[in-house]
Design a protein around this motif. Structure first.
Motif, PDB file in Angstrom:
ATOM      1  N   PRO A  10       0.828  -1.428  -0.040  1.00  0.00           N
ATOM      2  CA  PRO A  10      -0.027  -0.058   0.021  1.00  0.00           C
ATOM      3  C   PRO A  10       0.832   1.387  -0.126  1.00  0.00           C
ATOM      4  O   PRO A  10       1.971   1.366   0.511  1.00  0.00           O
ATOM      5  N   GLU A  11       0.157   2.328  -0.373  1.00  0.00           N
ATOM      6  CA  GLU A  11       1.107   3.626  -0.423  1.00  0.00           C
ATOM      7  C   GLU A  11       1.431   4.138   1.115  1.00  0.00           C
ATOM      8  O   GLU A  11       2.599   4.565   0.987  1.00  0.00           O
ATOM      9  N   ARG A  12       0.546   3.829   2.154  1.00  0.00           N
ATOM     10  CA  ARG A  12       0.763   4.152   3.326  1.00  0.00           C
ATOM     11  C   ARG A  12       0.534   3.056   4.360  1.00  0.00           C
ATOM     12  O   ARG A  12      -0.210   2.248   4.052  1.00  0.00           O
ATOM     13  N   VAL A  49      -8.751   3.235   2.354  1.00  0.00           N
ATOM     14  CA  VAL A  49      -8.565   2.520   1.269  1.00  0.00           C
ATOM     15  C   VAL A  49      -7.312   2.425   0.728  1.00  0.00           C
ATOM     16  O   VAL A  49      -6.684   1.533   0.437  1.00  0.00           O
ATOM     17  N   ASP A  50      -6.647   3.850   0.925  1.00  0.00           N
ATOM     18  CA  ASP A  50      -4.911   3.869   0.479  1.00  0.00           C
ATOM     19  C   ASP A  50      -4.401   2.779   1.420  1.00  0.00           C
ATOM     20  O   ASP A  50      -3.176   2.400   0.830  1.00  0.00           O
ATOM     21  N   THR A  72      -3.723   1.811  -7.423  1.00  0.00           N
ATOM     22  CA  THR A  72      -4.458   0.772  -7.812  1.00  0.00           C
ATOM     23  C   THR A  72      -6.271   1.331  -7.714  1.00  0.00           C
ATOM     24  O   THR A  72      -6.771   0.537  -8.498  1.00  0.00           O
ATOM     25  N   PHE A  73      -6.324   2.310  -6.730  1.00  0.00           N
ATOM     26  CA  PHE A  73      -7.706   2.438  -6.665  1.00  0.00           C
ATOM     27  C   PHE A  73      -8.291   3.327  -7.956  1.00  0.00           C
ATOM     28  O   PHE A  73      -7.847   4.352  -8.047  1.00  0.00           O
ATOM     29  N   PHE A  74      -9.348   2.726  -8.583  1.00  0.00           N
ATOM     30  CA  PHE A  74      -9.862   3.221  -9.764  1.00  0.00           C
ATOM     31  C   PHE A  74     -11.556   3.647  -9.109  1.00  0.00           C
ATOM     32  O   PHE A  74     -12.240   2.910  -9.071  1.00  0.00           O
ATOM     33  N   GLU A  75     -11.442   4.978  -8.839  1.00  0.00           N
ATOM     34  CA  GLU A  75     -13.039   5.428  -8.165  1.00  0.00           C
ATOM     35  C   GLU A  75     -13.973   5.511  -9.348  1.00  0.00           C
ATOM     36  O   GLU A  75     -13.448   6.105 -10.437  1.00  0.00           O
ATOM     37  N   ALA A  95     -10.008  -1.725  -7.371  1.00  0.00           N
ATOM     38  CA  ALA A  95      -8.625  -1.800  -7.028  1.00  0.00           C
ATOM     39  C   ALA A  95      -8.006  -3.080  -6.680  1.00  0.00           C
ATOM     40  O   ALA A  95      -8.690  -4.115  -7.257  1.00  0.00           O
ATOM     41  N   ARG A  96      -6.846  -3.172  -6.530  1.00  0.00           N
ATOM     42  CA  ARG A  96      -6.071  -4.430  -6.476  1.00  0.00           C
ATOM     43  C   ARG A  96      -5.889  -4.762  -4.866  1.00  0.00           C
ATOM     44  O   ARG A  96      -5.159  -3.950  -4.413  1.00  0.00           O
ATOM     45  N   LEU A  97      -5.756  -5.904  -4.479  1.00  0.00           N
ATOM     46  CA  LEU A  97      -5.541  -6.241  -3.164  1.00  0.00           C
ATOM     47  C   LEU A  97      -4.541  -7.479  -3.422  1.00  0.00           C
ATOM     48  O   LEU A  97      -5.145  -8.608  -3.621  1.00  0.00           O
TER      49      LEU A  97
END
Length: 532
Positions: free
Chosen positions: A280-282, A303-304, A311-314, A328-330
């Motif tokens: 993740p970003e953070r 979410v971030d 990868t989050f496409f809102e 998104a991707r997990l």
């Protein structure tokens, strides 16, 4: 790619082929020259200089598909007719996006404003029939003034007119992804082409959707308005919900469509492709979700910290912002996120946010995307206005879509999960694979203090002494809090696990690995993706 900006140069290339000398040009040679000239005219299209702020249609296709992959059909439509129109105002064919075949419909606004005539409709019908037969995703590059009124028998009433296009779009719904980039107008009945798609990206200043122009609206209703106010990109993205996102340039909308397609499978029988996992970003969770249920925070910060970086496409980010939805991707897997947004209207569910979640869940279920619900919901909004707007009906649609989704579902209670909002966000009775809770979670019909005020309203009002009243309320509130205590919820199996925030991503990933062998019980199409 079948793309030539200079049609005359292409024609010269055809003419350069060696021809046996002859004393007189015969009918065959004249026929070849006619085809060469017609091909050059069709490739050149109209005059793009009339629309300097728009990317020419063949350049749009070049941005969309892999180089050299586009195979065009029907280039010479109307070429032998009086008043021939280049390609009859629409380019259709099959290209590839990252190697995946896709059907393409692209309107040429330089040709009769991209309007639809007999062969315009026929070309679009044929490529959609191919998409139906071969299960090809469809990308629509829409830029059309609607039906050509000088050719109404061609586009309007017949079996191969515009109605057949819409019939095929509905038939394809839920079977293959249908993505629309709206570069200009989508007028009158043609406005339904974007409406039947799964995603609509609109170019600000050029894109519009409307059933009647401002001039016609004024004649019918007497109201005076502008095209932007009635059907512009921002209006549809923020107010009507018909648009999913707004872009400054043509190429940006097309690039977003390419990216979105990477999250979706080719058809309803397949699963989305896995990708390389990213951290993740953070990962700084401390204090992110406040304990106080009335303190606002941005759920996108959660979410971030959950999903793979970047990868989050809102989806529909500007509309009904009290609900956040997106792909998104997990750990490389595609997931759909449905999250309450405490920062906007406390995250309560309104009519529009119920519709937003309904449509998104239908999309995910159609294309085998697992759903992750992030709950921080005070419930459905109440009051005269929302009741008149049909909050019960819209809430029922949301619950129906959630309950009927067969894909793996995971419910995470971040903080509050109250009343029917808990149900709509996938309560245990709706068979999530797991109901997880952060230590900040509270689950109940309403908050403890609100519950005390509702149950003991008359008793509280009858206590005249302020200190006595406060002590009574505090005691009853403590009782209510004990009733909805998180430990009790876990003890009674309402919650499957209480997870520290820093462990939430790993917990979800582990549970998704366990669901990797999930399949549907039937091979039929799941359902259409009903417009909101």
């Amino acid at each position: 790619m079948t793309r030539t900006v200079d049609g005359a140069a292409a024609a010269e290339g055809v003419r350069a082929a060696p021809v046996e000398p002859a004393g007189e040009i015969g009918a065959d040679e004249r026929g070849v020259d006619e085809v060469v000239d017609a091909t050059a005219t069709a490739l050149a299209g109209g005059d793009p200089a009339r629309w300097p702020d728009k990317l020419p249609v063949r350049d749009r296709i070049a941005v969309l598909v892999d180089p050299g992959s586009f195979v065009e059909d029907g280039l010479l439509a109307t070429a032998a007719r009086d008043g021939a129109l280049p390609a009859d105002g629409v380019i259709t064919g099959v290209g590839r996006i990252e190697g995946r075949p896709v059907a393409v419909i692209a309107h040429d606004f330089t040709v009769k404003a991209g309007s639809w005539g007999e062969l315009t409709c026929e070309k679009q019908i044929r490529i959609l029939e191919r998409a139906d037969r071969d299960l090809l995703p469809v990308v629509y590059l829409v830029d059309s003034a609607g039906g050509r009124l000088t050719d109404q028998m061609g586009f309007f009433p017949g079996r191969r007119g515009a109605s057949a296009i819409f019939q095929l779009q509905v038939k394809l719904s839920g079977r293959v992804p249908q993505l629309c980039c709206l570069h200009g107008p989508s007028a009158a009945g043609g406005a339904y082409m974007p409406a039947f798609c799964d995603w609509v990206g609109m170019v600000e200043g050029n894109a519009s959707m409307y059933l009647a122009s401002p001039r016609v609206a004024e004649k019918v209703t007497g109201e005076r308005t502008t095209l932007e106010e009635m059907g512009g990109a921002l209006m549809h993205a923020e107010v009507s919900g018909c648009g999913d996102e707004v872009f400054d340039e043509d190429w940006q909308a097309i690039a977003a469509a390419r990216l979105l397609l990477s999250y979706l499978p080719d058809d309803f029988r397949s699963a989305p492709a896995r990708a390389t996992s990213r951290e993740p970003e953070r990962d700084d969770w401390d204090g992110l979700v406040p304990v106080d249920p009335n303190t606002a925070y941005d759920v996108r910060d959660v979410v971030d910290r959950l999903v793979d970086a970047g990868t989050f496409f809102e989806i529909k980010a500007r509309w009904a912002q009290e609900m956040v939805t997106g792909l998104a991707r997990l750990d490389g897997r595609v997931v759909g996120i449905v999250a309450n947004q405490p920062m906007v209207r406390s995250g309560a569910i309104f009519v529009d946010s119920a519709d937003k979640a309904t449509r998104f869940m239908s999309l995910c279920d159609a294309f085998n995307v697992p759903l992750v619900f992030l709950q921080d919901v005070p419930g459905f909004m109440v009051g005269v206005e929302v009741e008149r707007a049909g909050i019960i009906r819209h809430g029922a649609k949301m619950i129906t879509a959630m309950a009927s989704a067969e894909v793996p579902k995971y419910s995470v209670v971040l903080r509050k999960a109250y009343a029917a909002g808990f149900y709509a966000m996938c309560a245990p009775g709706f068979e999530p694979r797991a109901t997880l809770a952060l230590p900040t979670a509270t689950i109940g019909p309403m908050g403890a203090q609100a519950s005390v005020n509702a149950v003991y309203a008359n008793k509280i009002a009858a206590i005249g002494d302020d200190d006595e009243r406060a002590a009574f309320v505090a005691a009853r509130t403590a009782e209510q809090q004990a009733d909805i205590n998180l430990l009790r919820m876990a003890s009674e199996l309402v919650v499957d696990a209480v997870v520290e925030p820093a462990r939430l991503r790993a917990e979800l990933v582990a549970r998704m690995v366990d669901a990797d062998r999930w399949t549907r019980s039937t091979g039929r199409r799941h359902h259409p993706i009903s417009p909101v």
